[in-house]
Design an enzyme around this catalytic site. Structure first.
Site, PDB file in Angstrom:
ATOM      1  CB  ALA A 156     -14.422 -25.923  15.344  1.00  0.00           C
ATOM      2  CB  ILE A 162     -21.529 -19.361  18.890  1.00  0.00           C
ATOM      3  CG1 ILE A 162     -21.472 -18.583  20.203  1.00  0.00           C
ATOM      4  CG2 ILE A 162     -22.681 -18.998  18.081  1.00  0.00           C
ATOM      5  CD1 ILE A 162     -21.169 -17.301  20.073  1.00  0.00           C
ATOM      6  NE  ARG A 194     -11.145  -6.444  27.767  1.00  0.00           N
ATOM      7  CZ  ARG A 194     -11.635  -5.271  27.981  1.00  0.00           C
ATOM      8  NH1 ARG A 194     -12.847  -5.048  27.433  1.00  0.00           N
ATOM      9  NH2 ARG A 194     -11.104  -4.552  28.622  1.00  0.00           N
ATOM     10  CG  ASN A 233     -11.767  -9.084  17.170  1.00  0.00           C
ATOM     11  OD1 ASN A 233     -11.967 -10.261  16.757  1.00  0.00           O
ATOM     12  ND2 ASN A 233     -11.994  -8.658  18.494  1.00  0.00           N
ATOM     13  CD  GLN A 274     -13.710 -13.256   8.931  1.00  0.00           C
ATOM     14  OE1 GLN A 274     -14.954 -12.974   9.379  1.00  0.00           O
ATOM     15  NE2 GLN A 274     -13.171 -14.281   9.514  1.00  0.00           N
ATOM     16  CB  VAL A 327     -22.182 -13.772  15.879  1.00  0.00           C
ATOM     17  CG1 VAL A 327     -22.543 -14.110  17.309  1.00  0.00           C
ATOM     18  CG2 VAL A 327     -23.560 -14.061  15.072  1.00  0.00           C
ATOM     19  NE  ARG A 365     -28.365 -12.504  26.748  1.00  0.00           N
ATOM     20  CZ  ARG A 365     -27.125 -12.242  26.690  1.00  0.00           C
ATOM     21  NH1 ARG A 365     -26.672 -11.105  26.218  1.00  0.00           N
ATOM     22  NH2 ARG A 365     -26.328 -13.214  26.672  1.00  0.00           N
ATOM     23  CG  HIS A 399     -24.005  -7.368  21.305  1.00  0.00           C
ATOM     24  ND1 HIS A 399     -25.150  -8.030  21.979  1.00  0.00           N
ATOM     25  CD2 HIS A 399     -23.078  -8.138  21.549  1.00  0.00           C
ATOM     26  CE1 HIS A 399     -24.618  -9.027  22.661  1.00  0.00           C
ATOM     27  NE2 HIS A 399     -23.510  -9.241  22.253  1.00  0.00           N
TER      28      HIS A 399
END
Length: 329
Positions: A14, A17, A95, A108, A115, A132, A165, A190
């Site tokens: 929800a 992203i 954060r 996390n 998960q 992601v 990018r 990343h």
């Protein structure tokens, strides 16, 4: 005869992203225009989040997508990941003000340990996992380590946004179309330490370095612009990049499942020890994909500047790994 539906689990469904992602998955952009899907959507148990998720599902229903066979809402990863063929782990704790990076890693680590265990226990044995949610590489590493019964190669992190990018910046600089630029690489994490590398890139068979022969631009403009693009978007939009992140996730999974047609793409994958990167670290590498598998491009020459950049982003990843080591016992 129609194909059997694939089960796609999406966490943080929800969120911004998620909202930019789900409708494109349901329309067939990610897995193919002839591939039915079942969406299994996970959100935190919080009443507000579950209510928002219900609203997103109402909209998905109202699109009447021919390929969307079913959509279900979940607050428990063990039901959301049941028999999942693809899992997009988008949700992560952002954060907050005054939050140290180590605090972010710790929070996390708890999410991605749970998960990873759930994927280990209930997902398809061939599940393709894309992380992601940031810090994406280390979150993917945590999930992978928490799922010992699944092949490590099933776990990937998203560097495709950085790759896209970088393509856009190179297109603007060279005056060439994005679609014509090949063999770009983004190495590493990343994060702003990543290394976008166009030393091997080509346009119509010509080396891109012949068109952009400018070390100062590469070092002082190109690399920092790609690295800090996310922050620049937050500064401009007041919100983080959601549509472009969703687009990159679709690119990543589409190429992984359907193949990259011989083109190099960047994926965060568990290292096999190549390029001096310790085995098991989730690191951005150049790959080609076919038949649902990725294959690293090996034996590329690493010059002194590139070695320095590869080691710089590796150092950050090793620090992140060490920061969560105790939480993975």
């Amino acid at each position: 005869m129609s194909k059997p539906a694939l089960r796609v689990a999406v966490t943080g469904a929800a969120g911004q992203i998620g909202y930019a992602l789900l409708f494109r998955i349901a329309s067939g952009e990610m897995l193919g225009k002839d591939q039915p899907v079942i969406l299994q959507l996970l959100e935190i148990p919080d009443e507000k989040a579950q209510k928002a998720l219900k609203g997103v599902i109402m909209e998905l229903e109202d699109c009447a997508f021919p390929l969307l066979h079913e959509v279900t809402a979940h607050s428990d990863p063990r039901t959301a990941f049941k028999d999942a063929d693809v899992a997009l782990l988008v949700g992560a704790r952002p954060r907050g003000p005054g939050m140290e990076r180590k605090d972010l890693l710790s929070v996390n680590a708890q999410i991605f340990t749970a998960q990873g265990r759930a994927l280990n226990d209930v997902a398809s044995r061939n599940v393709k996992v894309l992380v992601v949610g940031n810090p994406a590489n280390t979150n993917a590493y945590i999930a992978m380590k928490s799922a010992p019964d699944l092949p490590a190669k099933n776990f990937t992190a998203m560097l495709r946004l950085d790759h896209n990018r970088a393509l856009s910046q190179l297109s603007a600089k060279s005056g060439k179309r994005v679609a014509d630029i090949e063999k770009l690489i983004v190495w590493g994490n990343h994060s702003p330490t990543m290394y976008p590398d166009f030393r091997f890139a080509t346009v119509g068979g010509q080396g891109l370095t012949q068109l952009i022969n400018d070390d100062a631009w590469n070092r002082d403009t190109f690399i920092p612009t790609v690295g800090k693009r996310g922050a620049a978007i937050i500064e401009a939009r007041g919100l983080s990049s959601a549509a472009s992140a969703a687009n990159a996730a679709i690119d990543h999974v589409r190429d992984w499942v359907l193949g990259s047609n011989g083109k190099w793409v960047t994926m965060g994958i568990p290292s096999d020890g190549s390029y001096g990167i310790p085995e098991g670290i989730i690191y951005g590498f150049p790959v080609v994909t076919e038949n649902g598998e990725y294959k690293m491009i090996k034996d590329l020459e690493i010059d002194a500047f590139s070695r320095e950049r590869l080691d710089f982003t590796l150092k950050e990843l090793l620090e992140e790994r060490d920061g969560v080591k105790d939480l993975l016992k």
